[in-house]
Design an enzyme around this catalytic site. Structure first.
Site, PDB file in Angstrom:
ATOM      1  N   CYS A 122       0.814  -1.229   0.000  1.00 46.02           N
ATOM      2  CA  CYS A 122       0.000   0.000   0.000  1.00 46.02           C
ATOM      3  C   CYS A 122       0.846   1.277   0.000  1.00 46.02           C
ATOM      4  O   CYS A 122       0.477   2.265  -0.638  1.00 46.02           O
ATOM      5  CB  CYS A 122      -0.973   0.011   1.172  1.00 46.02           C
ATOM      6  SG  CYS A 122      -0.195  -0.158   2.780  1.00 46.02           S
ATOM      7  N   CYS A 130      -3.469  -2.627  -0.736  1.00 40.88           N
ATOM      8  CA  CYS A 130      -2.383  -3.542  -0.339  1.00 40.88           C
ATOM      9  C   CYS A 130      -2.089  -4.620  -1.374  1.00 40.88           C
ATOM     10  O   CYS A 130      -1.328  -5.553  -1.105  1.00 40.88           O
ATOM     11  CB  CYS A 130      -2.709  -4.172   1.002  1.00 40.88           C
ATOM     12  SG  CYS A 130      -2.933  -2.940   2.306  1.00 40.88           S
ATOM     13  N   LYS A 196      -5.723  -8.992  11.250  1.00 37.82           N
ATOM     14  CA  LYS A 196      -5.682  -7.545  11.041  1.00 37.82           C
ATOM     15  C   LYS A 196      -7.060  -7.085  10.576  1.00 37.82           C
ATOM     16  O   LYS A 196      -7.574  -7.557   9.559  1.00 37.82           O
ATOM     17  CB  LYS A 196      -4.621  -7.203   9.997  1.00 37.82           C
ATOM     18  CG  LYS A 196      -4.612  -5.722   9.644  1.00 37.82           C
ATOM     19  CD  LYS A 196      -3.458  -5.358   8.734  1.00 37.82           C
ATOM     20  CE  LYS A 196      -3.601  -3.932   8.251  1.00 37.82           C
ATOM     21  NZ  LYS A 196      -2.492  -3.516   7.393  1.00 37.82           N
ATOM     22  N   ARG A 206      -2.201   6.516   8.158  1.00 34.53           N
ATOM     23  CA  ARG A 206      -2.292   6.769   6.713  1.00 34.53           C
ATOM     24  C   ARG A 206      -1.822   8.171   6.378  1.00 34.53           C
ATOM     25  O   ARG A 206      -1.357   8.425   5.273  1.00 34.53           O
ATOM     26  CB  ARG A 206      -3.699   6.457   6.211  1.00 34.53           C
ATOM     27  CG  ARG A 206      -3.928   4.949   6.296  1.00 34.53           C
ATOM     28  CD  ARG A 206      -5.295   4.508   5.820  1.00 34.53           C
ATOM     29  NE  ARG A 206      -5.443   3.063   6.044  1.00 34.53           N
ATOM     30  CZ  ARG A 206      -6.594   2.446   6.197  1.00 34.53           C
ATOM     31  NH1 ARG A 206      -7.717   3.141   6.155  1.00 34.53           N
ATOM     32  NH2 ARG A 206      -6.639   1.148   6.382  1.00 34.53           N
ATOM     33  N   GLU A 234      -7.688 -17.287  10.701  1.00 36.24           N
ATOM     34  CA  GLU A 234      -6.573 -16.556  10.065  1.00 36.24           C
ATOM     35  C   GLU A 234      -5.246 -16.937  10.726  1.00 36.24           C
ATOM     36  O   GLU A 234      -4.248 -17.182  10.050  1.00 36.24           O
ATOM     37  CB  GLU A 234      -6.776 -15.040  10.213  1.00 36.24           C
ATOM     38  CG  GLU A 234      -7.767 -14.424   9.231  1.00 36.24           C
ATOM     39  CD  GLU A 234      -7.154 -14.227   7.849  1.00 36.24           C
ATOM     40  OE1 GLU A 234      -6.010 -14.657   7.604  1.00 36.24           O
ATOM     41  OE2 GLU A 234      -7.846 -13.636   6.995  1.00 36.24           O
ATOM     42  N   LYS A 249      -4.127  -6.930  15.437  1.00 40.37           N
ATOM     43  CA  LYS A 249      -4.054  -5.495  15.156  1.00 40.37           C
ATOM     44  C   LYS A 249      -5.408  -4.972  14.725  1.00 40.37           C
ATOM     45  O   LYS A 249      -6.021  -5.591  13.859  1.00 40.37           O
ATOM     46  CB  LYS A 249      -3.035  -5.288  14.033  1.00 40.37           C
ATOM     47  CG  LYS A 249      -2.949  -3.863  13.549  1.00 40.37           C
ATOM     48  CD  LYS A 249      -2.022  -3.774  12.378  1.00 40.37           C
ATOM     49  CE  LYS A 249      -2.129  -2.364  11.826  1.00 40.37           C
ATOM     50  NZ  LYS A 249      -1.834  -2.276  10.452  1.00 40.37           N
ATOM     51  N   TYR A 314       3.931   3.176  19.318  1.00 41.29           N
ATOM     52  CA  TYR A 314       4.551   4.494  19.138  1.00 41.29           C
ATOM     53  C   TYR A 314       4.903   5.103  20.494  1.00 41.29           C
ATOM     54  O   TYR A 314       5.617   6.101  20.549  1.00 41.29           O
ATOM     55  CB  TYR A 314       3.605   5.424  18.364  1.00 41.29           C
ATOM     56  CG  TYR A 314       3.175   4.814  17.045  1.00 41.29           C
ATOM     57  CD1 TYR A 314       3.999   4.891  15.929  1.00 41.29           C
ATOM     58  CD2 TYR A 314       1.968   4.123  16.931  1.00 41.29           C
ATOM     59  CE1 TYR A 314       3.627   4.291  14.735  1.00 41.29           C
ATOM     60  CE2 TYR A 314       1.588   3.525  15.738  1.00 41.29           C
ATOM     61  CZ  TYR A 314       2.423   3.611  14.641  1.00 41.29           C
ATOM     62  OH  TYR A 314       2.069   3.006  13.472  1.00 41.29           O
TER      63      TYR A 314
HETATM   64  C1  PBG Z   1       0.054  -1.350   5.989  1.00 34.35           C
HETATM   65  C2  PBG Z   1      -0.121  -1.068   7.435  1.00 34.35           C
HETATM   66  C3  PBG Z   1      -1.080  -0.271   8.074  1.00 34.35           C
HETATM   67  C4  PBG Z   1      -0.727  -0.224   9.408  1.00 34.35           C
HETATM   68  C5  PBG Z   1       0.389  -1.039   9.567  1.00 34.35           C
HETATM   69  N1  PBG Z   1       0.730  -1.565   8.333  1.00 34.35           N
HETATM   70  C6  PBG Z   1      -2.197   0.550   7.545  1.00 34.35           C
HETATM   71  C7  PBG Z   1      -3.297  -0.058   6.818  1.00 34.35           C
HETATM   72  O1  PBG Z   1      -3.459  -1.269   6.738  1.00 34.35           O
HETATM   73  O2  PBG Z   1      -4.052   0.741   6.285  1.00 34.35           O
HETATM   74  C8  PBG Z   1      -1.425   0.569  10.479  1.00 34.35           C
HETATM   75  C9  PBG Z   1      -0.602   0.903  11.660  1.00 34.35           C
HETATM   76  C10 PBG Z   1      -1.147   1.971  12.533  1.00 34.35           C
HETATM   77  O3  PBG Z   1      -2.286   2.457  12.380  1.00 34.35           O
HETATM   78  O4  PBG Z   1      -0.411   2.365  13.438  1.00 34.35           O
HETATM   79  N2  PBG Z   1      -0.781  -2.264   5.437  1.00 34.35           N
END
Ligand code: PBG
Length: 325
Positions: A122, A130, A196, A206, A234, A249, A314
């Site tokens: 992505c 993605c 996820k 983003r 999954e 996540k 973070y």
């Molecule tokens: C990429 C990815 C994303 C995040 C981690 N890897 C964004 C998405 O899937 O749109 C999000 C991490 C975050 O929000 O801290 N695919």
């Protein structure tokens, strides 16, 4: 036996006693700190929605790495912001791509710091999805696997210690494992973003990664937040395909999923305390509405209590300072 024989408050009378009976301990070894590496030079650009988080060009990365290392944080997770985006995510698997260059720079300065790389298309696609987009707008699963494996391989060739596929294409863990093994990288672990979800909590990310989808949404590949049994399937599939660490996540709104994954599979389990979770704490703290230190530790402790062995956050630097403080 109950009151007055039993009094739960007896073990809460002092810090010393409370510390002795504490069930969950946060440790700096639990943390992985995400970094956004951008193209060009001399860049240290604050991400608006994530106070304390910056997009850094490779030349500005080392002071940051030094700080992370001196705090005892053992690992970083790299995301790339390339100069060029296209419909085949080609800068994602360019040997001189931003993540590849950053990996080389970090590993040569701090060989013992673990470099985990986010493997996804992505950030490198001109449309922000993605996977490869077909003319009818759908995401082509199997064609995307080739690109993901190329990207993972190029990260490993640059020195990445662990690859972390976050795309949610079916079969990507197995495909990456096969390609890495064929090239002699049988020792490199895969940390899969196994469960996820299609989450509103990724909003600030983003902005940070400049990867918002230009049309549609990721719901044909990321999971429905309403589902937990699907998350177990999954995770099971990713483990069958060779995942070494499985991730849930986002984290905070998915503590039940985290607990279920840990209990069902007993695998090393990671929780991603995502951008929106971080931004909410920072925003409320800036208003003086919550105590930032207390809430940060409470959240990270909750993730560990729920079953996380590894926490991607973070807030890793903040938490490391508080814990060692
Ligand atoms: C990429 C990815 C994303 C995040 C981690 N890897 C964004 C998405 O899937 O749109 C999000 C991490 C975050 O929000 O801290 N695919």
């Amino acid at each position: 036996m109950s009151f007055p024989i039993n009094r739960m408050r007896r073990l809460r009378t002092s810090d010393t006693i409370r510390n002795m009976v504490r069930e969950t301990h946060l440790h700096v070894d639990d943390f992985i700190y995400p970094l956004f590496v951008t193209f060009g030079q001399e860049k240290r650009i604050q991400v608006n929605s994530m106070p304390g988080v910056y997009q850094l060009s490779v030349d500005k990365l080392l002071p940051e790495i030094e700080e992370i290392h001196s705090l005892g944080i053992p690992a970083v997770l790299l995301f790339g912001i390339p100069e060029q985006k296209d419909s085949l995510a080609s800068s994602g698997y360019d040997e001189h791509g931003v993540v590849q260059e950053a990996t080389r720079a970090i590993k040569s300065a701090y060989p013992e710091l673990l470099v985990v790389t986010d493997v996804c298309l992505c950030e490198y696609m001109d449309h922000g999805h993605c996977g490869i987009i077909e003319p009818d707008g759908t995401v082509n699963n199997d064609a995307s696997l080739e690109l993901l494996a190329r990207e993972a391989l190029s990260h490993v060739q640059a020195g990445a210690d662990i690859v972390a596929p976050s795309d949610m294409m079916d079969g990507r863990v197995g495909h990456i494992r096969k390609v890495l093994d064929a090239q002699g990288y049988t020792h490199i672990p895969i940390m899969s973003y196994a469960a996820k979800y299609a989450s509103g909590f990724y909003g600030p990310f983003r902005e940070a990664a400049e990867s918002a989808p230009a049309f549609g949404n990721p719901k044909t590949y990321q999971m429905d937040p309403a589902n937990i049994l699907e998350a177990l399937r999954e995770v099971e599939l990713d483990i069958e395909e060779g995942a070494d660490i499985v991730m849930v996540k986002p984290a905070l709104a998915y503590l039940d999923v985290l607990r279920a994954v840990k209990e069902n599979f007993a695998y090393p389990t990671a929780a991603y305390n995502v951008s929106g979770e971080y931004a909410m704490v920072k925003a409320a703290a800036a208003q003086g509405w919550i105590d930032e230190e207390a809430v940060t530790l409470e959240i990270l402790t909750a993730l560990k209590r729920a079953g996380a062995d590894i926490i991607i956050t973070y807030a890793a630097k903040d938490a490391a300072r508080i814990i060692s403080g």
